[in-house]
Scaffold this active site. Structure first.
Site, PDB file in Angstrom:
ATOM      1  N   SER A  28       0.819  -1.213   0.000  1.00  0.00           N
ATOM      2  CA  SER A  28       0.000   0.000   0.000  1.00  0.00           C
ATOM      3  C   SER A  28       0.848   1.256   0.000  1.00  0.00           C
ATOM      4  CB  SER A  28      -0.933  -0.006   1.211  1.00  0.00           C
ATOM      5  OG  SER A  28      -0.215  -0.273   2.378  1.00  0.00           O
ATOM      6  N   GLU A  74      -6.252  -1.088  -7.732  1.00  0.00           N
ATOM      7  CA  GLU A  74      -5.271  -0.282  -8.462  1.00  0.00           C
ATOM      8  C   GLU A  74      -4.260  -1.247  -9.092  1.00  0.00           C
ATOM      9  OE1 GLU A  74      -5.111   3.813  -5.828  1.00  0.00           O
ATOM     10  OE2 GLU A  74      -3.990   2.097  -5.100  1.00  0.00           O
ATOM     11  N   HIS A  79      -3.330  -3.520  -6.011  1.00  0.00           N
ATOM     12  CA  HIS A  79      -3.638  -2.963  -4.691  1.00  0.00           C
ATOM     13  C   HIS A  79      -5.148  -2.955  -4.451  1.00  0.00           C
ATOM     14  CE1 HIS A  79      -3.649   0.498  -1.633  1.00  0.00           C
ATOM     15  NE2 HIS A  79      -3.363  -0.629  -1.027  1.00  0.00           N
ATOM     16  N   ASN A 124      -4.198   5.858  -1.583  1.00  0.00           N
ATOM     17  CA  ASN A 124      -3.495   6.154  -0.334  1.00  0.00           C
ATOM     18  C   ASN A 124      -2.728   7.471  -0.379  1.00  0.00           C
ATOM     19  OD1 ASN A 124      -4.474   4.023   1.061  1.00  0.00           O
ATOM     20  ND2 ASN A 124      -2.662   2.735   0.878  1.00  0.00           N
TER      21      ASN A 124
HETATM   22  N1  CAA Z   1     -17.255  -9.343   4.128  1.00  0.00           N
HETATM   23  C1  CAA Z   1     -18.429  -9.412   3.473  1.00  0.00           C
HETATM   24  N2  CAA Z   1     -19.337  -8.424   3.477  1.00  0.00           N
HETATM   25  C2  CAA Z   1     -19.040  -7.325   4.204  1.00  0.00           C
HETATM   26  C3  CAA Z   1     -17.821  -7.190   4.909  1.00  0.00           C
HETATM   27  C4  CAA Z   1     -16.916  -8.272   4.845  1.00  0.00           C
HETATM   28  N3  CAA Z   1     -15.736  -8.235   5.478  1.00  0.00           N
HETATM   29  N4  CAA Z   1     -17.823  -5.974   5.509  1.00  0.00           N
HETATM   30  C5  CAA Z   1     -18.972  -5.367   5.181  1.00  0.00           C
HETATM   31  N5  CAA Z   1     -19.701  -6.184   4.399  1.00  0.00           N
HETATM   32  C6  CAA Z   1     -21.012  -5.899   3.794  1.00  0.00           C
HETATM   33  C7  CAA Z   1     -22.123  -5.980   4.802  1.00  0.00           C
HETATM   34  O1  CAA Z   1     -22.667  -7.285   4.862  1.00  0.00           O
HETATM   35  C8  CAA Z   1     -23.136  -5.001   4.264  1.00  0.00           C
HETATM   36  O2  CAA Z   1     -23.917  -5.568   3.247  1.00  0.00           O
HETATM   37  P1  CAA Z   1     -25.409  -5.021   3.011  1.00  0.00           P
HETATM   38  O3  CAA Z   1     -25.351  -3.539   2.992  1.00  0.00           O
HETATM   39  O4  CAA Z   1     -25.811  -5.589   1.714  1.00  0.00           O
HETATM   40  O5  CAA Z   1     -26.158  -5.547   4.172  1.00  0.00           O
HETATM   41  C9  CAA Z   1     -22.271  -3.934   3.591  1.00  0.00           C
HETATM   42  O6  CAA Z   1     -20.989  -4.521   3.359  1.00  0.00           O
HETATM   43  C10 CAA Z   1     -22.149  -2.740   4.458  1.00  0.00           C
HETATM   44  O7  CAA Z   1     -21.608  -3.136   5.725  1.00  0.00           O
HETATM   45  P2  CAA Z   1     -22.177  -2.619   7.112  1.00  0.00           P
HETATM   46  O8  CAA Z   1     -23.671  -2.484   7.038  1.00  0.00           O
HETATM   47  O9  CAA Z   1     -21.607  -3.478   8.177  1.00  0.00           O
HETATM   48  O10 CAA Z   1     -21.522  -1.216   7.373  1.00  0.00           O
HETATM   49  P3  CAA Z   1     -21.399   0.041   6.449  1.00  0.00           P
HETATM   50  O11 CAA Z   1     -22.631   0.318   5.690  1.00  0.00           O
HETATM   51  O12 CAA Z   1     -20.828   1.083   7.325  1.00  0.00           O
HETATM   52  O13 CAA Z   1     -20.266  -0.349   5.390  1.00  0.00           O
HETATM   53  C11 CAA Z   1     -18.010  -0.332   4.775  1.00  0.00           C
HETATM   54  C12 CAA Z   1     -19.029  -0.786   5.806  1.00  0.00           C
HETATM   55  C13 CAA Z   1     -18.237  -1.058   3.460  1.00  0.00           C
HETATM   56  C14 CAA Z   1     -16.661  -0.721   5.347  1.00  0.00           C
HETATM   57  C15 CAA Z   1     -18.183   1.207   4.558  1.00  0.00           C
HETATM   58  O14 CAA Z   1     -18.254   1.871   5.784  1.00  0.00           O
HETATM   59  C16 CAA Z   1     -17.057   1.789   3.758  1.00  0.00           C
HETATM   60  O15 CAA Z   1     -17.063   1.748   2.546  1.00  0.00           O
HETATM   61  N6  CAA Z   1     -16.077   2.399   4.465  1.00  0.00           N
HETATM   62  C17 CAA Z   1     -14.891   2.966   3.852  1.00  0.00           C
HETATM   63  C18 CAA Z   1     -13.872   1.883   3.684  1.00  0.00           C
HETATM   64  C19 CAA Z   1     -12.630   2.393   3.035  1.00  0.00           C
HETATM   65  O16 CAA Z   1     -12.423   3.559   2.791  1.00  0.00           O
HETATM   66  N7  CAA Z   1     -11.741   1.452   2.738  1.00  0.00           N
HETATM   67  C20 CAA Z   1     -10.457   1.760   2.187  1.00  0.00           C
HETATM   68  C21 CAA Z   1      -9.480   1.793   3.279  1.00  0.00           C
HETATM   69  S1  CAA Z   1      -7.893   2.224   2.691  1.00  0.00           S
HETATM   70  C22 CAA Z   1      -7.263   0.774   2.200  1.00  0.00           C
HETATM   71  O17 CAA Z   1      -7.792  -0.279   2.338  1.00  0.00           O
HETATM   72  C23 CAA Z   1      -5.974   0.875   1.520  1.00  0.00           C
HETATM   73  C24 CAA Z   1      -4.776   0.610   2.340  1.00  0.00           C
HETATM   74  O18 CAA Z   1      -3.839   0.145   1.757  1.00  0.00           O
HETATM   75  C25 CAA Z   1      -4.637   1.014   3.748  1.00  0.00           C
END
Ligand code: CAA
Length: 331
Positions: free
Chosen positions: A161, A193, A181, A231
């Site tokens: 990352s 990515e 990524h 990132n």
């Molecule tokens: N496996 C399967 N399904 C999952 C899951 C998992 N691990 N996590 C969440 N879900 C599903 C849930 O079942 C839910 O499905 P439905 O809406 O159909 O019921 C959906 O995703 C939404 O989950 P939640 O209802 O629990 O919670 P939410 O609506 O807050 O969504 C989230 C959670 C998808 C994480 C959302 O908050 C989000 O998009 N957050 C931002 C995440 C982000 O920015 N990620 C990038 C991080 S940076 C990175 O990863 C790069 C790095 O190198 C550091």
């Protein structure tokens, strides 16, 4: 390093699965599962090896298996792989519940994932995706060992990352090496990515993009620059949010609410910091600060340093900027 030494211990995986045809050409724009078929004389058994059974590696293994790939999930210790498989099962069950799938769907996908602690399991792999600890020396040593064990045609990709792909791939089949990524949570986030270095061949780059599409992600391409696209924008944004908190401009809760409701982000920066892991963010920031000491966006944060030193790493440790219960629910 301990990683690679330990990785050669353990057993060699013998696939119990029916061979499947893997299409990794630029024309492979539809779901991988549509390409899955029993082997024909024109196709060899193909598989994907994911090295690292942490959060990202298990997510990558899950989406690959869901798309119909035969996957080896490799880590240094059996307990890590076992824990990773449990995480995949829980995530698959979540998806199955949401989609109203039969429980057999979960077991069918899980059966495509073969756990392993032996580096030798890269033999016969068409693609190796590495998602181990974010440490250049560890990644380089791992890939140089894999280079001797994998077929010359095997494509290598890193899910780093923050490191440059070229720094990992130098002298290790650089033409068949690129970046893939993914984003956390991998089963949910629709982006990948795809990174090419000046040495990455057109065929490798096309194959990596096609793999991203095949596992259901939208690929974007980016040059080999630190942090790639997401990132490079996200980490300075999160660091700036911490600086805002350090200055006392607003509370973490109000900053989170503001970015959710005022900017439409699914999570505010502190919830996201806890989700990504404070140690991960600190590691990225510190690495970039070392490389670019005059860049104010990459300045280390005393508050972040203190939390990490206290073991407050976010969701995974039960406390970061917020506190969480054992189920990961915010207290
Ligand atoms: N496996 C399967 N399904 C999952 C899951 C998992 N691990 N996590 C969440 N879900 C599903 C849930 O079942 C839910 O499905 P439905 O809406 O159909 O019921 C959906 O995703 C939404 O989950 P939640 O209802 O629990 O919670 P939410 O609506 O807050 O969504 C989230 C959670 C998808 C994480 C959302 O908050 C989000 O998009 N957050 C931002 C995440 C982000 O920015 N990620 C990038 C991080 S940076 C990175 O990863 C790069 C790095 O190198 C550091």
């Amino acid at each position: 390093m301990a990683l690679s030494l330990a990785l050669v211990r353990g057993r060699t995986v013998v696939s119990r699965l029916a061979p499947i045809t893997l299409v990794l050409s630029s024309s492979s724009s539809s779901s991988r599962s549509r390409h899955a078929s029993t082997s024909s004389s024109s196709s060899l058994p193909k598989k994907v090896v994911v090295v690292g059974a942490g959060l990202m590696g298990t997510g990558i293994a899950q989406v690959a298996a869901t798309a119909g790939y035969q996957v080896s999930l490799l880590d240094v210790k059996q307990e890590f792989v076992d824990k990773g498989l449990k995480r995949i099962e829980a995530s698959l069950q979540r998806v199955a519940k949401k989609k109203g799938q039969a429980p057999e769907e979960v077991s069918r996908t899980l059966a495509l994932i073969t756990p392993s602690t032996a580096l030798e399991s890269v033999a016969g792999a068409e693609l190796v995706v590495e998602a181990v600890v974010e440490n250049l020396a560890v990644k380089r040593e791992l890939f140089s060992r894999l280079d001797h064990l994998a077929a010359p045609s095997t494509i290598f990709a890193s899910n780093t990352s923050s490191l440059r792909i070229g720094d990992i791939s130098a002298a290790i089949r650089p033409d068949r090496f690129g970046g893939l990524h993914f984003f956390n949570p991998v089963p949910v986030m629709p982006l990948v990515e795809v990174i090419r270095t000046p040495a990455t061949s057109d065929a490798t780059f096309a194959a990596l993009r096609a793999f991203g599409t095949a596992v259901g992600k939208t690929p974007v391409s980016c040059g080999d620059t630190p942090g790639f696209i997401v990132n490079r924008l996200l980490v300075p944004y999160m660091a700036e949010a911490i600086r805002m908190l350090e200055r006392g401009d607003a509370t973490a809760d109000d900053i989170d609410t503001a970015m959710k409701l005022g900017a439409g982000y699914p999570m505010g920066p502190f919830t996201l910091l806890d989700y990504v892991g404070l140690d991960t963010t600190k590691f990225i920031l510190d690495g970039w600060h070392t490389d670019f000491p005059n860049e104010p966006l990459f300045k280390p944060s005393p508050m972040l340093d203190k939390l990490v030193a206290q073991g407050k790493l976010g969701l995974k440790s039960g406390e970061g900027f917020y506190k969480y219960d054992a189920q990961g629910k915010r207290l």
